[in-house]
Design an enzyme around this catalytic site. Structure first.
Site, PDB file in Angstrom:
ATOM      1  N   ARG A 178      13.129 -22.737  25.264  1.00 49.99           N
ATOM      2  CA  ARG A 178      12.621 -23.732  24.305  1.00 49.99           C
ATOM      3  C   ARG A 178      12.467 -25.127  24.923  1.00 49.99           C
ATOM      4  O   ARG A 178      12.590 -26.137  24.237  1.00 49.99           O
ATOM      5  CB  ARG A 178      13.503 -23.818  23.043  1.00 49.99           C
TER       6      ARG A 178
HETATM    7  C1  LIG Z   1       9.129 -19.615   9.805  1.00 44.41           C
HETATM    8  C2  LIG Z   1       9.156 -20.110  11.212  1.00 44.41           C
HETATM    9  C3  LIG Z   1       9.390 -19.226  12.260  1.00 44.41           C
HETATM   10  C4  LIG Z   1       9.432 -19.659  13.581  1.00 44.41           C
HETATM   11  N1  LIG Z   1       9.681 -18.766  14.575  1.00 44.41           N
HETATM   12  C5  LIG Z   1       9.757 -19.190  15.861  1.00 44.41           C
HETATM   13  C6  LIG Z   1      10.054 -18.275  16.917  1.00 44.41           C
HETATM   14  O1  LIG Z   1      10.243 -17.077  16.716  1.00 44.41           O
HETATM   15  N2  LIG Z   1      10.118 -18.753  18.193  1.00 44.41           N
HETATM   16  C7  LIG Z   1       9.901 -20.068  18.478  1.00 44.41           C
HETATM   17  O2  LIG Z   1       9.955 -20.441  19.649  1.00 44.41           O
HETATM   18  N3  LIG Z   1       9.630 -20.972  17.498  1.00 44.41           N
HETATM   19  C8  LIG Z   1       9.559 -20.567  16.210  1.00 44.41           C
HETATM   20  N4  LIG Z   1       9.287 -21.467  15.208  1.00 44.41           N
HETATM   21  C9  LIG Z   1       9.111 -22.895  15.541  1.00 44.41           C
HETATM   22  C10 LIG Z   1       7.624 -23.344  15.716  1.00 44.41           C
HETATM   23  O3  LIG Z   1       6.764 -22.476  15.045  1.00 44.41           O
HETATM   24  C11 LIG Z   1       7.204 -23.416  17.172  1.00 44.41           C
HETATM   25  O4  LIG Z   1       8.044 -24.288  17.889  1.00 44.41           O
HETATM   26  C12 LIG Z   1       5.738 -23.873  17.305  1.00 44.41           C
HETATM   27  O5  LIG Z   1       5.272 -23.468  18.545  1.00 44.41           O
HETATM   28  C13 LIG Z   1       5.518 -25.342  17.122  1.00 44.41           C
HETATM   29  O6  LIG Z   1       4.108 -25.588  17.154  1.00 44.41           O
HETATM   30  P1  LIG Z   1       3.467 -26.741  16.249  1.00 44.41           P
HETATM   31  O7  LIG Z   1       2.020 -26.837  16.578  1.00 44.41           O
HETATM   32  O8  LIG Z   1       3.809 -26.528  14.830  1.00 44.41           O
HETATM   33  O9  LIG Z   1       4.219 -28.016  16.828  1.00 44.41           O
HETATM   34  P2  LIG Z   1       4.740 -29.274  15.999  1.00 44.41           P
HETATM   35  O10 LIG Z   1       5.865 -28.865  15.145  1.00 44.41           O
HETATM   36  O11 LIG Z   1       3.610 -29.984  15.359  1.00 44.41           O
HETATM   37  O12 LIG Z   1       5.278 -30.163  17.205  1.00 44.41           O
HETATM   38  C14 LIG Z   1       6.406 -29.754  17.957  1.00 44.41           C
HETATM   39  C15 LIG Z   1       6.512 -30.662  19.196  1.00 44.41           C
HETATM   40  O13 LIG Z   1       5.398 -30.415  20.046  1.00 44.41           O
HETATM   41  C16 LIG Z   1       4.672 -31.631  20.288  1.00 44.41           C
HETATM   42  N5  LIG Z   1       3.226 -31.297  20.347  1.00 44.41           N
HETATM   43  C17 LIG Z   1       2.507 -30.623  19.418  1.00 44.41           C
HETATM   44  N6  LIG Z   1       1.236 -30.467  19.857  1.00 44.41           N
HETATM   45  C18 LIG Z   1       1.153 -31.078  21.074  1.00 44.41           C
HETATM   46  C19 LIG Z   1       0.119 -31.286  22.030  1.00 44.41           C
HETATM   47  N7  LIG Z   1      -1.137 -30.829  21.858  1.00 44.41           N
HETATM   48  N8  LIG Z   1       0.407 -31.980  23.162  1.00 44.41           N
HETATM   49  C20 LIG Z   1       1.659 -32.448  23.385  1.00 44.41           C
HETATM   50  N9  LIG Z   1       2.687 -32.275  22.525  1.00 44.41           N
HETATM   51  C21 LIG Z   1       2.438 -31.609  21.387  1.00 44.41           C
HETATM   52  C22 LIG Z   1       5.012 -32.540  19.117  1.00 44.41           C
HETATM   53  O14 LIG Z   1       4.860 -33.889  19.464  1.00 44.41           O
HETATM   54  C23 LIG Z   1       6.470 -32.162  18.857  1.00 44.41           C
HETATM   55  O15 LIG Z   1       7.314 -32.835  19.746  1.00 44.41           O
HETATM   56  C24 LIG Z   1       9.226 -21.041  13.872  1.00 44.41           C
HETATM   57  C25 LIG Z   1       8.966 -21.950  12.823  1.00 44.41           C
HETATM   58  C26 LIG Z   1       8.936 -21.501  11.506  1.00 44.41           C
HETATM   59  C27 LIG Z   1       8.671 -22.494  10.420  1.00 44.41           C
END
Ligand SMILES: Cc1cc2nc3c(=O)[nH]c(=O)nc-3n(C[C@H](O)[C@H](O)[C@H](O)COP(=O)(O)OP(=O)(O)OC[C@H]3O[C@@H](n4cnc5c(N)ncnc54)[C@H](O)[C@@H]3O)c2cc1C
Length: 292
Positions: free
Chosen positions: A170
């Site tokens: 992570r």
């Molecule tokens: C129900 C549920 C289940 C989940 N299951 C998992 C799982 O099994 N495994 C897992 O690893 N995670 C899981 N997650 C967490 C999450 O889905 C992941 O971490 C996801 O990849 C985050 O992507 P996001 O676009 O929503 O990022 P955001 O939440 O919008 O951002 C997360 C971070 O990334 C940065 N960021 C976003 N986009 C960019 C970009 N283009 N350039 C630079 N920085 C950027 C943001 O600034 C922030 O610091 C889960 C979440 C939920 C709600």
């Protein structure tokens, strides 16, 4: 003069961030922009950097809790088509930072590119997943990276080769301001086999995690090879509630927000679960979710 003068067509002041997060909670961004071209994005970054204002990126907001007071400075959202492209080559995918992870996964499976099928059901964008090195079942998105194009806080576009990057649980060294796009390389497998595998994993996820319509957040990192959800469950904390926020009965590492919830309640529940797990198991849980 406002900091977004000349960008009124893509930027707004005092925009609530709740609608941009999976929890649907939190206060406003002082400034919020959805640039439509790379030039607009760069110009905004340079303007806010020159004024020494904070700049943040939001993807799908599935790994962010925004505080009630909101955030100072600029929040950028890469929703425009130019940031959400995806192209397929020989054993390769090039994806924009704003592309939905689900699109990346289904394309890889269709093309017979092995690995991404393990990520089925993880909400988010490719940029967010790379920043957090998201993964499941022992596969992380960083595994397949060949190169990434990033935009720095000074407005410079750089190409970072896979060899220069490091990914761990992570965590990623890909920490420049914006991940614009990335190219991934894969081993080939039969698309039929990958589709079956993806369907199996999808069914398991659907039966063990909340539905996509629910306002949810995935809270802690696993600890020493033990799943955070199992550790929390062992302490009997499924269903624990602060106000309108509850530890999910399905997966204890997911908190669910009901109507009327506040991000303060999410933060209080995080602290309460951490304390209870430490008291019972002497384990210090670390948050995976970003707190803004
Ligand atoms: C129900 C549920 C289940 C989940 N299951 C998992 C799982 O099994 N495994 C897992 O690893 N995670 C899981 N997650 C967490 C999450 O889905 C992941 O971490 C996801 O990849 C985050 O992507 P996001 O676009 O929503 O990022 P955001 O939440 O919008 O951002 C997360 C971070 O990334 C940065 N960021 C976003 N986009 C960019 C970009 N283009 N350039 C630079 N920085 C950027 C943001 O600034 C922030 O610091 C889960 C979440 C939920 C709600």
């Amino acid at each position: 003069m406002s900091l977004i003068d000349g960008f009124e067509h893509v930027a707004r002041e005092n925009e609530s961030l709740a609608g941009y997060t999976r929890l649907k909670l939190g206060g406003p961004a002082e400034y919020f922009a959805e640039p439509t071209t790379e030039q607009e994005l760069t110009a905004l970054v340079m303007r806010f950097s020159e004024e020494q204002k904070p700049i943040r990126l939001i993807g799908s907001g599935s790994n962010i809790v925004v505080g009630e007071e909101g955030v100072e400075g600029l929040v950028l959202h890469l929703a425009a088509p130019v940031f959400c492209e995806l192209s397929v080559g020989q054993n390769r995918i090039t994806s924009g930072g704003g592309t939905k992870l689900a699109h990346f996964v289904s394309t890889a499976v269709r093309e017979g590119f092995a690995g991404p099928e393990q990520l089925v059901g993880i909400p988010g964008t490719v940029g967010g997943a790379l920043h957090c090195n998201s993964g499941a079942h022992g596969e992380d998105i960083g595994t397949w990276i060949e190169s990434a194009e990033v935009l720095t806080r000074s407005g410079e576009v750089l190409t970072r080769s896979g060899d220069s990057l490091s990914f761990s649980y992570r965590q990623s060294s890909l920490d420049e301001l914006v991940i614009l796009r990335a190219t991934f390389q894969f081993e080939k497998e039969s698309p039929e086999m990958l589709t079956k595998q993806m369907q199996k994993l999808w069914i398991v996820r659907r039966s063990t995690q909340p539905f996509s319509q629910e306002n949810a957040v995935y809270v802690f990192k696993d600890h020493g090879g033990e799943s955070a959800g199992e550790l929390i469950d062992r302490c009997g904390l499924k269903g624990l509630q602060v106000g309108q926020v509850q530890v999910s009965e399905l997966d204890a590492n997911i908190f669910l927000a009901s109507p009327g919830a506040t991000s303060q309640e999410v933060l209080e529940l995080i602290e309460r679960v951490k304390e209870r797990v430490y008291e019972s198991l002497s384990v210090e849980l670390e948050t995976a979710v970003r707190i803004w």
